[in-house]
Design an enzyme around this catalytic site. Structure first.
Site, mmCIF file in Angstrom:
data_model
loop_
_atom_site.group_PDB
_atom_site.id
_atom_site.type_symbol
_atom_site.label_atom_id
_atom_site.label_comp_id
_atom_site.label_asym_id
_atom_site.label_seq_id
_atom_site.Cartn_x
_atom_site.Cartn_y
_atom_site.Cartn_z
ATOM 1 N N PRO A 33 17.075 73.244 2.769
ATOM 2 C CA PRO A 33 17.393 72.922 1.367
ATOM 3 C C PRO A 33 16.861 71.557 0.983
ATOM 4 O O PRO A 33 16.948 70.587 1.744
ATOM 5 C CB PRO A 33 18.929 72.955 1.354
ATOM 6 C CG PRO A 33 19.284 73.939 2.426
ATOM 7 C CD PRO A 33 18.263 73.715 3.508
ATOM 8 N N CYS A 34 16.294 71.491 -0.224
ATOM 9 C CA CYS A 34 15.548 70.297 -0.614
ATOM 10 C C CYS A 34 16.382 69.255 -1.352
ATOM 11 O O CYS A 34 15.885 68.162 -1.628
ATOM 12 C CB CYS A 34 14.367 70.706 -1.507
ATOM 13 S SG CYS A 34 14.864 71.482 -3.066
ATOM 14 N N GLN A 35 17.622 69.565 -1.696
ATOM 15 C CA GLN A 35 18.384 68.662 -2.558
ATOM 16 C C GLN A 35 18.456 67.217 -2.058
ATOM 17 O O GLN A 35 18.334 66.284 -2.858
ATOM 18 C CB GLN A 35 19.802 69.213 -2.785
ATOM 19 C CG GLN A 35 19.845 70.433 -3.692
ATOM 20 C CD GLN A 35 19.655 71.730 -2.927
ATOM 21 O OE1 GLN A 35 19.213 71.719 -1.777
ATOM 22 N NE2 GLN A 35 19.983 72.843 -3.543
ATOM 23 N N PHE A 63 16.287 65.521 -0.666
ATOM 24 C CA PHE A 63 14.985 64.866 -0.773
ATOM 25 C C PHE A 63 14.436 64.890 -2.190
ATOM 26 O O PHE A 63 13.349 64.392 -2.456
ATOM 27 C CB PHE A 63 13.979 65.563 0.156
ATOM 28 C CG PHE A 63 14.528 65.854 1.523
ATOM 29 C CD1 PHE A 63 14.925 64.826 2.362
ATOM 30 C CD2 PHE A 63 14.661 67.156 1.983
ATOM 31 C CE1 PHE A 63 15.441 65.088 3.624
ATOM 32 C CE2 PHE A 63 15.166 67.432 3.247
ATOM 33 C CZ PHE A 63 15.563 66.395 4.060
ATOM 34 N N ASN A 90 8.907 71.979 1.701
ATOM 35 C CA ASN A 90 9.971 71.227 1.039
ATOM 36 C C ASN A 90 9.379 70.516 -0.170
ATOM 37 O O ASN A 90 8.185 70.656 -0.472
ATOM 38 C CB ASN A 90 10.610 70.229 2.014
ATOM 39 C CG ASN A 90 12.098 70.054 1.769
ATOM 40 O OD1 ASN A 90 12.513 69.563 0.719
ATOM 41 N ND2 ASN A 90 12.919 70.482 2.723
#
Length: 357
Positions: free
Chosen positions: A79-81, A83, A120
């Site tokens: 999950p990219c949140q 970053f 990502n």
């Protein structure tokens, strides 16, 4: 079908899996903590779905998915949140998603796949955890390609930029060259042939081709919205109070229409809402439908996300916005397939497995 077996960590609704399968990779299983993704993943991809936190996955269970004599690929798009640019300047180290790249690295160390890929947001490279991840791969003898990918250069009808990493123990590896450089796919080309619907309606032949309802005020606003324009194009009496303030004037990219002749903006988990970004349909007075959002993410036109009687905007929007675009997954898959054909041999996986045994 190539000689590659894959396991997809953080698989979500199956965007990466669907793309890799289209490239000829046998994806054996997907892991994700979100149980709601299981229907989409299994119905469309024919692979097993394991509802499990990746931090609790053991190497032995991953090894069990790989067949003898096959090249082993471990894919993981955490999950990219933590970053995301939305979190820049915030201390996200306590975010529960933060350690997931370390869990991914541990599983690579313990299973020693021939191939690894991750995807990502571009800003992932600004964080220590990413550099630790790459250093760990290099220490284990992996050759690495990494770089920022403008997805529109590969035929995705969307201005999405992502960071992609490919790693291999077989030899030097690269992402394939752009396939649509200078020839982007437009919104019109992608969704222009779908039947028209009104705000709040669902097409009878496709339960996913449904658009969110609009209030009377927002319907007035979208009528006055120009493709590629902003709320500044509206008559003064339609402008929201928050946008009249000095701070609100710096947010022109909400309540906007897409341009039909250009790729769409990046799809987010709220891509079905007119007020959530530039998600207004180019020429119909509504936000894009869930089906249109999925197509702009390059999902096949018959991809299902939930049973027809359980579809809701929040759940499906989240699956679509969080997904790896299928086309990007296919590009990654094609790069890995080409690499194996160039550097692998039919005998190498079986020989290596016997040595390890």
């Amino acid at each position: 079908m190539t000689m590659i077996d894959a396991v997809d960590l953080f698989c979500g609704a199956g965007g990466l899996t669907a793309g890799m399968r289209a490239a000829g990779i046998a994806v054996r299983a997907g892991y994700d903590i979100e149980r709601q993704c299981e229907y989409a993943y299994t119905e469309n991809n024919g692979a097993a779905f394991v509802a499990k936190d990746v931090t609790s996955v053991e190497a032995d269970e991953l090894r069990a998915w790989y067949r003898p004599g096959r090249y082993r690929l471990l894919a993981g798009c955490a999950p990219c949140q933590p970053f995301s640019t939305y979190n820049q300047g915030k201390d996200t180290r306590n975010d529960r998603k933060w350690p997931l790249l370390y869990a991914f690295r541990r599983l690579i160390e313990e299973t020693q796949p021939h191939l690894v890929t991750m995807e990502n947001v571009p800003d992932v490279t600004k964080h220590e955890v990413y550099h630790d991840f790459v250093a760990g791969l290099r220490a284990q003898g992996y050759e690495i390609w990494e770089g920022r990918v403008h997805c529109v250069d590969y035929g995705l009808p969307q201005q999405r930029r992502r960071h992609v990493l490919l790693a291999s123990k077989l030899g030097p590896i690269v992402l394939i060259e752009p396939t649509h450089k200078g020839q982007p796919v437009s919104v019109e080309e992608a969704i222009g042939k779908l039947p028209p619907i009104a705000a709040g309606e669902c097409h009878p032949d496709d339960p996913l081709h449904r658009a969110a309802a609009l209030s009377y005020l927002n319907l007035k606003r979208i009528v006055h919205s120009k493709p590629g324009g902003t709320w500044k194009d509206w008559p003064p009496h339609l402008v929201a109070d928050c946008h009249r303030k000095a701070s609100g004037k710096t947010y022109p990219s909400v309540y906007g229409r897409m341009k039909a002749e250009e790729p769409s903006p990046t799809m987010t988990t709220l891509c079905y809402g007119f007020g959530n970004g530039r998600f207004g349909h180019p020429n119909q007075h509504r936000a894009i439908s869930l089906r249109e959002a999925a197509i702009l993410q390059s999902f096949p036109k018959d991809y299902v996300f939930l049973p027809p009687d359980k579809i809701n905007f929040k759940s499906v929007g989240r699956m679509i916005g969080n997904a790896v675009p299928v086309r990007l997954g296919e590009v990654i898959g094609e790069s890995l397939v080409r690499h194996v054909r160039a550097f692998g041999s039919d005998q190498q996986p079986a020989q290596e497995d016997r040595i390890r045994a």
